[in-house]
Design a protein around this motif. Structure first.
Motif, short mmCIF file in Angstrom:
data_model
loop_
_atom_site.label_atom_id
_atom_site.label_comp_id
_atom_site.label_asym_id
_atom_site.label_seq_id
_atom_site.Cartn_x
_atom_site.Cartn_y
_atom_site.Cartn_z
N TYR A 58 38.68 -24.33 10.74
CA TYR A 58 39.71 -23.34 11.08
C TYR A 58 41.09 -23.92 10.78
O TYR A 58 41.27 -25.14 10.68
CB TYR A 58 39.67 -22.99 12.58
CG TYR A 58 38.36 -22.41 13.05
CD1 TYR A 58 38.10 -21.05 12.93
CD2 TYR A 58 37.40 -23.23 13.65
CE1 TYR A 58 36.91 -20.51 13.39
CE2 TYR A 58 36.20 -22.70 14.10
CZ TYR A 58 35.95 -21.34 13.96
OH TYR A 58 34.77 -20.81 14.42
N THR A 59 42.05 -22.99 10.69
CA THR A 59 43.45 -23.39 10.70
C THR A 59 44.10 -22.72 11.91
O THR A 59 43.57 -21.76 12.48
CB THR A 59 44.19 -22.95 9.42
OG1 THR A 59 44.38 -21.54 9.45
CG2 THR A 59 43.42 -23.36 8.18
N THR A 60 45.26 -23.24 12.27
CA THR A 60 45.95 -22.66 13.43
C THR A 60 46.49 -21.27 13.12
O THR A 60 47.00 -20.57 14.01
CB THR A 60 47.12 -23.57 13.86
OG1 THR A 60 47.95 -23.85 12.73
CG2 THR A 60 46.57 -24.88 14.43
N ALA A 61 46.37 -20.83 11.85
CA ALA A 61 46.75 -19.46 11.51
C ALA A 61 45.66 -18.46 11.91
O ALA A 61 45.93 -17.27 11.99
CB ALA A 61 47.03 -19.35 10.02
N PRO A 63 43.47 -16.40 14.44
CA PRO A 63 43.76 -16.00 15.82
C PRO A 63 42.86 -16.70 16.84
O PRO A 63 43.32 -17.18 17.86
CB PRO A 63 43.52 -14.48 15.82
CG PRO A 63 43.64 -14.07 14.39
CD PRO A 63 43.13 -15.24 13.60
N ARG A 64 41.56 -16.75 16.53
CA ARG A 64 40.62 -17.33 17.48
C ARG A 64 39.51 -18.05 16.72
O ARG A 64 39.24 -17.76 15.55
CB ARG A 64 40.00 -16.26 18.40
CG ARG A 64 41.02 -15.45 19.18
CD ARG A 64 40.35 -14.42 20.09
NE ARG A 64 39.69 -15.07 21.23
CZ ARG A 64 40.32 -15.40 22.35
NH1 ARG A 64 41.63 -15.17 22.49
NH2 ARG A 64 39.67 -15.96 23.35
N LEU A 115 43.60 -19.88 19.10
CA LEU A 115 44.20 -20.91 18.26
C LEU A 115 45.70 -20.65 18.11
O LEU A 115 46.14 -19.50 18.02
CB LEU A 115 43.54 -20.92 16.87
CG LEU A 115 42.03 -21.15 16.85
CD1 LEU A 115 41.50 -21.08 15.42
CD2 LEU A 115 41.66 -22.48 17.50
N ASN A 116 46.50 -21.73 18.11
CA ASN A 116 47.94 -21.62 17.90
C ASN A 116 48.46 -22.96 17.39
O ASN A 116 47.72 -23.95 17.33
CB ASN A 116 48.66 -21.18 19.17
CG ASN A 116 48.33 -22.09 20.36
OD1 ASN A 116 48.56 -23.30 20.30
ND2 ASN A 116 47.77 -21.51 21.42
N GLU A 117 49.74 -22.98 17.06
CA GLU A 117 50.35 -24.17 16.47
C GLU A 117 50.43 -25.32 17.46
O GLU A 117 50.58 -26.48 17.07
CB GLU A 117 51.76 -23.85 15.95
CG GLU A 117 51.79 -22.95 14.73
CD GLU A 117 51.27 -23.66 13.50
OE1 GLU A 117 51.36 -24.91 13.44
OE2 GLU A 117 50.76 -22.99 12.59
N PHE A 140 34.02 -29.13 14.79
CA PHE A 140 34.73 -28.31 13.81
C PHE A 140 36.08 -28.95 13.52
O PHE A 140 36.62 -29.72 14.32
CB PHE A 140 34.90 -26.85 14.29
CG PHE A 140 35.83 -26.67 15.46
CD1 PHE A 140 37.19 -26.43 15.27
CD2 PHE A 140 35.34 -26.71 16.77
CE1 PHE A 140 38.05 -26.24 16.35
CE2 PHE A 140 36.19 -26.52 17.85
CZ PHE A 140 37.54 -26.29 17.64
N MET A 141 36.62 -28.62 12.35
CA MET A 141 37.89 -29.16 11.90
C MET A 141 38.98 -28.11 12.14
O MET A 141 38.82 -26.94 11.79
CB MET A 141 37.84 -29.50 10.40
CG MET A 141 39.16 -29.92 9.80
SD MET A 141 39.63 -31.60 10.24
CE MET A 141 38.51 -32.52 9.18
N LEU A 142 40.09 -28.54 12.75
CA LEU A 142 41.25 -27.67 12.94
C LEU A 142 42.43 -28.27 12.18
O LEU A 142 42.76 -29.44 12.40
CB LEU A 142 41.59 -27.53 14.43
CG LEU A 142 42.80 -26.64 14.74
CD1 LEU A 142 42.54 -25.20 14.31
CD2 LEU A 142 43.14 -26.71 16.24
N GLN A 143 43.03 -27.47 11.30
CA GLN A 143 44.13 -27.96 10.48
C GLN A 143 45.32 -27.01 10.55
O GLN A 143 45.16 -25.81 10.79
CB GLN A 143 43.69 -28.09 9.01
CG GLN A 143 42.70 -29.22 8.75
CD GLN A 143 43.36 -30.58 8.78
OE1 GLN A 143 44.57 -30.70 9.00
NE2 GLN A 143 42.58 -31.62 8.56
N LYS A 144 46.50 -27.56 10.33
CA LYS A 144 47.70 -26.74 10.19
C LYS A 144 47.67 -26.05 8.83
O LYS A 144 47.22 -26.65 7.84
CB LYS A 144 48.96 -27.60 10.29
CG LYS A 144 49.06 -28.44 11.56
CD LYS A 144 49.35 -27.60 12.78
CE LYS A 144 49.54 -28.50 14.01
NZ LYS A 144 49.82 -27.72 15.22
#
Length: 277
Positions: A58-61, A63-64, A115-117, A140-144
């Motif tokens: 996921y990216t922080t862009a 929503p969930r 998810l958010n910045e 899971f991977m979370l990226q900006k």
């Protein structure tokens, strides 16, 4: 690169933990998704597959983030507790409870995380507990978004560089193939020339052997003839001496004979006496 390394490390450590209560809950599948539809079903898989294992991305862009499990059977009452654990170990807990007793079959459950910045980017864990017993752990991977964009730009540059290197490599391979074909042709020619020369050399060896035998025979004949020549030369010299002596003797005899003839011719008859007076 650091996140990638961590991701691979967590990939290797991923496991589906056997339930301590194998008769109480039986899982069939799980996964990460990006949304739910109007029927409250998860959609838009947000996964990558590494070594046949499913991981979220996921990216922080987004929503969930959604995580779901499919259950063959589960015994109630129960509490399914999902922990979202960030890279620094902070937890966000999402429970699902059922208080009525009985066995539930062929069902599924899902949890979501906003998810958010402000969330920490990196490798996140999800830990599922059934009645306080851990039965599943995944990642899971979370990226900006900008990080993803930067990485995509890097990958594009790397891809262009690799494409350029690939073209150069193909050109080099083509050149090498042409050189190989040329050298192979030269090798075949040289092999043919070598075979021809070996055949000629064998003939020359045979001729040399024959010539050597003839030379030895000629040398033997030459020796014999030389010996005969020396013998005949000596004999000829002896005969020449004899002939010289004989010629000298003949000359003396001839000279004596000639002198006798001359003397005989010079003697004139006496004139008659004068007449009487």
């Amino acid at each position: 690169m650091k996140n990638t390394a961590l991701f691979l490390i967590f990939t290797a450590s991923l496991l589906l933990i056997p339930s301590a209560f194998s008769q109480d809950i039986v899982l069939s599948s799980y996964g990460f998704y990006g949304a739910v539809d109007s029927n409250n079903r998860v959609i838009n898989p947000a996964t990558v597959v590494v070594d046949d294992e499913v991981f979220g991305f996921y990216t922080t862009a987004n929503p969930r983030a959604y995580f779901y499990i499919e259950v063959k059977s589960i015994k109630a009452p129960f509490e399914l507790l999902l922990k979202w654990v960030d890279p620094e170990g902070r937890e966000i807990v999402s429970p699902i409870r059922r208080t009525q007793p009985g066995m539930v079959t062929d069902t599924w459950f899902w949890w979501s995380l906003t998810l958010n910045e402000e969330l920490t980017a990196g490798i996140w864990r999800v830990v599922l507990l059934y009645n306080n017993q851990k039965i599943l752990e995944s990642y899971f991977m979370l990226q900006k978004p900008q990080t993803v964009v930067n990485r995509i730009s890097e990958l594009i540059e790397e891809n262009e560089k690799l494409e350029s290197e690939l073209m150069q490599s193909k050109a080099e391979v083509k050149t090498l193939n042409e050189n190989l074909a040329r050298v192979s042709s030269q090798v075949q020619q040289l092999e043919s020339e070598k075979s021809r020369m070996q055949t000629e050399m064998a003939g020359l060896r045979e001729s040399l052997s024959k010539a050597s035998a003839e030379l030895a025979q000629a040398q033997s004949s030459n020796k014999q003839l030389s010996e005969r020549l020396a013998s005949e030369t000596g004999r000829a010299n002896s005969l020449e001496q004899q002939r010289t002596v004989l010629a000298a003797s003949n000359t003396v005899v001839a000279a004596a004979a000639a002198a006798t003839i001359v003397f005989t011719r010079r003697r004139k008859p006496l004139p008659p006496p004068p007449p009487p007076l």
